[in-house]
Write an enzyme that holds these catalytic residues in place. Structure first.
Site, PDB file in Angstrom:
ATOM      1  N   HIS A  76     -55.259-117.857  79.586  1.00  0.00           N
ATOM      2  CA  HIS A  76     -56.608-116.917  79.615  1.00  0.00           C
ATOM      3  C   HIS A  76     -56.148-115.440  80.166  1.00  0.00           C
ATOM      4  O   HIS A  76     -55.338-115.073  80.605  1.00  0.00           O
ATOM      5  CB  HIS A  76     -57.483-117.546  80.439  1.00  0.00           C
ATOM      6  N   ASP A  78     -58.710-113.022  81.110  1.00  0.00           N
ATOM      7  CA  ASP A  78     -59.279-112.579  82.202  1.00  0.00           C
ATOM      8  C   ASP A  78     -58.786-112.761  83.725  1.00  0.00           C
ATOM      9  O   ASP A  78     -58.007-113.831  83.743  1.00  0.00           O
ATOM     10  CB  ASP A  78     -60.829-112.814  82.218  1.00  0.00           C
ATOM     11  N   ASP A 137     -52.569-115.340  87.553  1.00  0.00           N
ATOM     12  CA  ASP A 137     -53.658-116.242  86.892  1.00  0.00           C
ATOM     13  C   ASP A 137     -54.478-115.310  85.821  1.00  0.00           C
ATOM     14  O   ASP A 137     -55.595-114.854  86.473  1.00  0.00           O
ATOM     15  CB  ASP A 137     -54.504-116.896  88.073  1.00  0.00           C
ATOM     16  N   GLU A 171     -62.318-117.351  81.207  1.00  0.00           N
ATOM     17  CA  GLU A 171     -61.959-118.502  81.819  1.00  0.00           C
ATOM     18  C   GLU A 171     -62.454-118.604  82.988  1.00  0.00           C
ATOM     19  O   GLU A 171     -63.144-119.698  83.659  1.00  0.00           O
ATOM     20  CB  GLU A 171     -60.691-118.795  81.708  1.00  0.00           C
ATOM     21  N   GLU A 172     -62.252-117.742  83.687  1.00  0.00           N
ATOM     22  CA  GLU A 172     -62.842-117.793  85.273  1.00  0.00           C
ATOM     23  C   GLU A 172     -64.184-118.104  85.575  1.00  0.00           C
ATOM     24  O   GLU A 172     -64.709-118.096  86.733  1.00  0.00           O
ATOM     25  CB  GLU A 172     -62.120-116.320  85.969  1.00  0.00           C
ATOM     26  N   ASP A 194     -51.726-122.612  82.856  1.00  0.00           N
ATOM     27  CA  ASP A 194     -52.713-122.034  83.676  1.00  0.00           C
ATOM     28  C   ASP A 194     -52.634-122.666  85.029  1.00  0.00           C
ATOM     29  O   ASP A 194     -53.656-122.754  85.683  1.00  0.00           O
ATOM     30  CB  ASP A 194     -54.064-122.103  83.124  1.00  0.00           C
ATOM     31  N   HIS A 375     -56.634-115.663  93.118  1.00  0.00           N
ATOM     32  CA  HIS A 375     -58.050-115.012  93.398  1.00  0.00           C
ATOM     33  C   HIS A 375     -58.067-114.011  94.604  1.00  0.00           C
ATOM     34  O   HIS A 375     -59.170-113.786  95.003  1.00  0.00           O
ATOM     35  CB  HIS A 375     -59.118-116.044  93.188  1.00  0.00           C
TER      36      HIS A 375
END
Ligand SMILES: [Zn+2]
Length: 407
Positions: A76, A78, A137, A171-172, A194, A375
């Site tokens: 992903h 994003d 990520d 995705e997040e 991922d 994150h």
């Protein structure tokens, strides 16, 4: 080179936004999507496309006679809404010495709180300056896939089956599979790249639902409120205490499920509680949803108030699907070991695009990228882990080359 490619991707801000409607939730995700589209075209891939929902897809056609299984690779684009991904300034800690990492912002990645750092002594550890997330990520996943493709595109003598690649938006925020066209993608099976630290291999995820509970109160002037006012804020707090205290994220691990109150907003007149419900076992998951239903109904009756309840399923445990495709796990394990990486098989206490794709007819387990502390400002990835991941992806491609399509 892998490093340059990774650095060029993390510098592009692709943060998604839960509060925005639609897919992609933020237009800036197109900035990376267009770059990837261009690079795929330059590599000579076929059917390169970027659609209005920001999905990038492409194919590297088979260069052998036999018709083997079409292998999908997905990452992903994003990054998490939890932390800014704007003006990311990656920092390289070459020949890392195993000590605390002091970032320019003053933030410290301590060896005490991050014992895994000891595994990376002598390697090149990539962090930020401590003001943003890094975005490994999942730009590490994007990078690994692009590097593997680049390797095959520049070495046409290496035989391989058809490889289908997809880079997804949002995705997040759980929308990565919303507009994923499995038919167009064309793969029989796939892997998302991922995961976290080196060695992770995952094929079980949570079953997931959200619950929105709105307690209705009655507001009158506080001076004349006796026996009339119904304060929904107080009721909502009382209701929250009816949920099992030990079954929360901070008290659970491994295969244990939970109820998580992640937002509460209200006034005397009305208060809304938002929960997420998680469990690996489908039966227990259904029981948890039933518990919410019963608890809310009983509470409403007891307090003689109106409560609205909205429960929505979000995704299911991909393990239910993958258990009929365990060859995907065996092949991945073999590829890990071939590259001297010990597979760490563990349940994902969350979901990936694969959780939903598996239920859309595309079995999709998940492989590590190498990153840690996702994150947040302490995010990091060792360059060597990403390089291993690339080698493993090439080994997986090689394994699939000899598996014939089931007609
Ligand atoms: Zn991710």
């Amino acid at each position: 080179m892998l490093l340059e490619r990774f650095l060029s991707y993390v510098k592009i801000d692709t943060q998604s936004d839960e509060s925005a409607e639609g897919v992609p939730s933020t237009k800036k995700q197109f900035d990376l999507a267009r770059k990837l589209e261009q690079e795929l075209i330059e590599m000579g891939l076929q059917d390169v496309s970027l659609d209005e929902h920001c999905y990038v897809m492409a194919k590297l056609p088979s260069n052998q006679k036999e018709d083997s299984v079409s292998l999908g690779l997905i990452a992903h684009m994003d990054t998490s809404p939890d932390m800014s991904g704007k003006d990311v300034k990656p920092m390289l800690h070459k020949n890392y010495d195993g000590e605390d990492i002091l970032l320019p912002s003053g933030v410290v990645i301590s060896k005490k709180e991050n014992p895994f750092l000891q595994n990376y002594i002598g390697q090149t550890v990539i962090t930020t300056d401590g003001t943003t997330l890094l975005g490994a990520d999942d730009k590490a996943g994007v990078t690994v896939i692009m590097e593997a493709l680049h390797h095959l595109a520049t070495h046409p003598e290496i035989p391989h089956g058809t490889i289908c690649v997809a880079f997804t938006p949002d995705e997040e925020i759980g929308r990565g599979a919303d507009f994923f066209d499995v038919q167009k993608f064309g793969a029989d099976v796939a892997y998302t790249i991922d995961g976290g630290e080196i060695g992770e291999l995952e094929y079980e995820s949570f079953n997931a639902a959200s619950a929105k509970i709105t307690v209705h109160g009655k507001n009158v002037h506080p001076g004349t409120a006796k026996d009339v006012m119904v304060n929904s804020i107080l009721l909502a707090n009382e209701l929250a205490l009816r949920f099992p205290v030990q079954e929360t994220p901070q008290h659970t691990e491994g295969y244990e499920g939970f109820y998580h109150l992640n937002d509460i907003q209200g006034s005397v007149e009305g208060t809304t509680l938002r929960y997420i419900i998680r469990d690996f076992d489908r039966q227990h998951f259904e029981e948890r949803k039933q518990f919410v239903q019963t608890t809310v109904e009983n509470f409403a009756k007891e307090k003689n108030v109106t409560i609205d309840l909205e429960v929505k399923d979000q995704y299911y445990n991909m393990g239910e699907i993958i258990k009929d495709h365990m060859e995907l796990i065996e092949i991945a394990k073999k590829a890990f070991l071939k590259n001297e990486v010990e597979p760490k098989i563990q349940p994902i206490r969350g979901g990936t695009d694969g959780s939903r794709l598996s239920y859309m007819g595309l079995p999709t387990p998940n492989i590590f990228t190498g990153g840690h502390n996702y994150h947040g400002k302490l995010e990091l990835v060792p360059l060597e882990s990403m390089e291993k991941c690339k080698e493993i992806v090439l080994s997986i491609i090689d394994e699939f080359r000899t598996i014939s399509k089931v007609k």
